[in-house]
Design an enzyme around this catalytic site. Structure first.
Site, short mmCIF file in Angstrom:
data_model
loop_
_atom_site.label_atom_id
_atom_site.label_comp_id
_atom_site.label_asym_id
_atom_site.label_seq_id
_atom_site.Cartn_x
_atom_site.Cartn_y
_atom_site.Cartn_z
N GLU A 96 -44.48 -61.28 -18.12
CA GLU A 96 -44.45 -62.55 -17.39
C GLU A 96 -44.88 -63.73 -18.24
O GLU A 96 -44.43 -64.85 -18.00
CB GLU A 96 -45.36 -62.45 -16.14
CG GLU A 96 -44.82 -61.46 -15.11
CD GLU A 96 -45.73 -61.31 -13.91
OE1 GLU A 96 -46.85 -61.85 -13.92
OE2 GLU A 96 -45.31 -60.62 -12.96
N HIS A 101 -49.37 -60.36 -25.77
CA HIS A 101 -50.73 -60.00 -25.39
C HIS A 101 -50.82 -58.49 -25.18
O HIS A 101 -49.94 -57.89 -24.57
CB HIS A 101 -51.19 -60.73 -24.12
CG HIS A 101 -50.19 -60.67 -23.01
ND1 HIS A 101 -49.07 -61.46 -22.97
CD2 HIS A 101 -50.14 -59.91 -21.89
CE1 HIS A 101 -48.37 -61.19 -21.89
NE2 HIS A 101 -48.99 -60.24 -21.21
#
Ligand code: AMP
Length: 119
Positions: A96, A101
């Protein structure tokens, strides 16, 4: 990347986050919507969209993200019972936020790797 990227704005200090570790090249902060007792996001400060472009563009920086993840896992007391380190990537991966990350998850048994069997 800058102002259009949420995590670049966290790196710049423009959006608050609960930091747990910072190095010259990486930042680790608690996920705003934790899915486990420990849920930390580990990012390179430099913008790469996903783990594939990071690993291909700067393998050393990818290694820094792993090293910071391991250090946070140790700080959070996860090395004994284990943890999960996960990079959601692209549409099928459910990504998203398009600043790479690592999700560091732990503190309880995490269950199956996938919610359902796709095989
Ligand atoms: P992904 O679906 O892999 O792209 O994961 C994005 C993650 O970022 C989700 O787990 C969100 O809860 C988390 N997130 C979104 N905004 C923030 C924020 N401002 N601070 C910390 N975590 C965030």
């Amino acid at each position: 990347m800058g102002s259009d990227c949420l995590f670049c704005r966290i790196v710049a200090g423009e959006i608050p986050a609960t930091l747990v570790r910072e190095t010259d090249t990486t930042l680790a902060f608690r996920d705003i919507d934790p899915k486990a007792p420990v849920h930390v996001l580990v990012i390179p400060k430099e913008h790469y969209a996903d783990v594939a472009t990071l690993a291909q563009g700067d393998p050393g920086l990818a290694a820094d993200v792993l090293a910071t993840s391991a250090a946070v896992a140790e700080d959070e007391g996860l090395l004994g019972d284990g943890f999960r380190l996960m990079f959601n990537t692209g549409t099928y991966g459910g990504q998203e936020v398009f600043h790479v990350h690592a999700h560091l998850l732990g503190g309880a048994p995490l269950g199956p790797m996938l919610a359902r069997d796709l095989a």
